[in-house]
Scaffold this active site. Sequence first.
Site, PDB file in Angstrom:
ATOM      1  N   ASP A 249     -62.416  53.488   1.687  1.00 34.01           N
ATOM      2  CA  ASP A 249     -62.602  52.665   2.902  1.00 34.01           C
ATOM      3  C   ASP A 249     -64.190  52.865   2.980  1.00 34.01           C
ATOM      4  O   ASP A 249     -64.688  54.096   3.219  1.00 34.01           O
ATOM      5  CB  ASP A 249     -61.760  51.743   4.471  1.00 34.01           C
TER       6      ASP A 249
HETATM    7  C1  BGC Z   1     -63.712  46.700   5.504  1.00 31.68           C
HETATM    8  C2  BGC Z   1     -63.324  46.836   3.898  1.00 31.68           C
HETATM    9  C3  BGC Z   1     -64.956  46.392   3.248  1.00 31.68           C
HETATM   10  C4  BGC Z   1     -66.121  47.661   3.710  1.00 31.68           C
HETATM   11  C5  BGC Z   1     -67.607  47.245   2.963  1.00 31.68           C
HETATM   12  C6  BGC Z   1     -64.904  48.124   5.887  1.00 31.68           C
HETATM   13  O1  BGC Z   1     -65.320  48.297   7.207  1.00 31.68           O
HETATM   14  O2  BGC Z   1     -62.574  47.080   5.991  1.00 31.68           O
HETATM   15  O3  BGC Z   1     -62.701  46.136   4.126  1.00 31.68           O
HETATM   16  O4  BGC Z   1     -64.877  46.330   2.095  1.00 31.68           O
HETATM   17  O5  BGC Z   1     -66.126  47.575   5.397  1.00 31.68           O
HETATM   18  O6  BGC Z   1     -68.334  46.450   3.919  1.00 31.68           O
END
Ligand code: BGC
Length: 725
Positions: A249
Amino acid sequence: MYSALFLSLLSAIAVAAQKGDWTAAYDSATGALAQLTNDQKVGIVTGTGWMNGNCVGNTGDAPNIGFRSLCLQDGPLGVRTATGVTAFPAGIHAASTWDVELIRQRGLAMGEEFRALGVNVQLGPVAGAIGKIPAAGRNWEAFGPDPYFTGIAMQETIIGIQEAGVQACAKHYILNEQELNRGSMSSSVDDRAMHELYLWPFADSVKANVASIMCSYNRIDGVYACENDAVLNSLLKDELSFPGYVLTDWGAQHSNENSANAGLDMAMPGDGMGDGNYYWGPNLLNAVDSGSVPQERLDDMVKRILASWYYIGQDKDYPEVGFDNWQPGTGKDVQGDHATVARAIARDGIVLLKNVDNALPLNKPATLAIIGSDAFPNPDGPNACVDRGCNVGTLAMGWGSGTVEFPYLIAPHDAIKERADADGTVLTTSPNDETASATAAATAAETAIVFINADSGEEYITVEGNAGDRNDLNAWHNGNELVQAVAEVNAKTIVVIHSVGQILLESFIELENVVAVVWAGLPGQESGNGLVDILYGDTAPNGKLPYTIGKTAEDHGTAIVPGDDSYPEGLFIDYRHYDKNEIEPRFEFGFGLSYTTFDYTELTATYTDKSPGEGSPAPGGPTSLYDEVATVTATITNNGTVTGAEVAQLYIGLPESAPETPVRQLRGFQKVSLEAGASAPVSFSLRRKDLSYWDTEAQAWVTPTGEFKVYVGASSRDIRLTGTM
Ligand code: BGC
């Protein structure tokens, strides 16, 4: 001679047909790997850094093998930030259709849009948070708290996305069940609940050949998910034989060697969200040079990424990236006819909770009041707030990275007005949440529809004091008071609810004047159109709740945890918890009314498997787990007066020889559409894992011996047929 030629032709075809074939994809990846320098390899596994590239995540390229920089883009309900895309209903709304066909079509339609915009990896679908805590901010991105159901929904969505030529990314792995302290808290769960509940839908994702999996922000047993050997190497790569790659993530990486050796394959966005510090990049190169990360581990990371790329067929004719994530308003029209599937899901995901004396469907009412801000458009437009980070006007998705820009949003009022004009119905309206204007509008009409909602999202945005997770389970904007005020003056009060998840209905559900309650979920751009289809009876309601609505917040048995979470409830979340503790919910998992009624007859349950079932390792775990071992059938009859669809549900109770297990667990469901008076058979096929429990001592799935209880019904509590097997 001919046969030799034939064989070599066949093998040429095999190389060309590596799409959809992991062995061939790995062969190609191994060949390509040999042409890469370690510098290039490190570039492929390390993101280019925050805001460095057109997409929310971007990798390095390797032109000598035809590998361009991969574009990774949110999210689970469509292409985030780009214009010209479809704003599909949220995952939780697709779930409440209980329609595998529609869920597959949604995946395919999303995949087509990602592909047309040149996105290699769609950052979705979501199986974690699965939704063990009703107030958790991001439950709406996923498919609800039943692992069997979520597993099927993940599988269908992934197949759809990948059929369009886009790599899916199952996220967030794992035990990321709330937004509060998501980047620091530790979750610990017993081994059985890990397997039977949280890992289960990820196993189905791997079985569906998902190309990538995103490790989550939280720690598990004290160790960050993205450097957790137990969950990445042992569970995912060994036990589930996951052939794809694990990516972090955004900003969830916390180490160089540890993450590499624990099984991480790609760091996103590369640096620490724009701080210019890379755990990998040159540091990983040094670690490989010094031997603290084996060369084979780096090669394995790259092979996994390349193999997935070949497997999905992205090595040929992939479209250029057609938008810039950092420049709002870029993109192009890639919607095609996807509004059709968006509307079908908006409609079929609606759940009818209460309907006294056929209050619904509406039949050309002379006068009708439309009340509440949730019925009307946001005056500043549906995209007024960044990442949908406000709750103004009608609610059709939550907030955070799992959002898209609406191309349009049909507000309920606007769609109802069109119908009312055609019918000659006089509308009175109250476009705010003030009780005084609500009662004025409601007094002037024979029937009043009052709209209320509840919103939530990702923790980087706080909306009306809710930092991602909801502060409580009440409707927002004094919704309870609004309904009560309307019901006081109008004897035909209909409540419509748009919500990210469960809310408390107790303050109005039993009021005599509240004659109907419609759970309209999170319907996306086609909100009003889908609702009108149901309110006016063009389609009979056919959705079912993908979670349990309790009478109090405490009844759910789980809540946002301020520190670490030890998951004391184990297997018993949602309906499993209500059943075990004999708590009466307001509306149970699987519940939903129609304008017609259904009869259930002719249950059969047959265990057909005789083999011990060893199976060989394959994506998703040993193949034997997925063997079909039993079949349950029944007949459903529409014994009402209008056409309608029913979701028949199969629940199984394990024999007494098994350790303590939920009373009933969903293990099959099928939606059938029937004209009045018509009957159809339903058939549920059970895989070995559906009849097994995880034996923590043996570290294996065990099918217990003895009598299985078989329940077929219209919800988890409305059981119509009972048998044994
Ligand atoms: C989220 C993810 C997301 C990523 C990219 C993170 O803060 O938890 O679900 O894909 O950001 O935007």
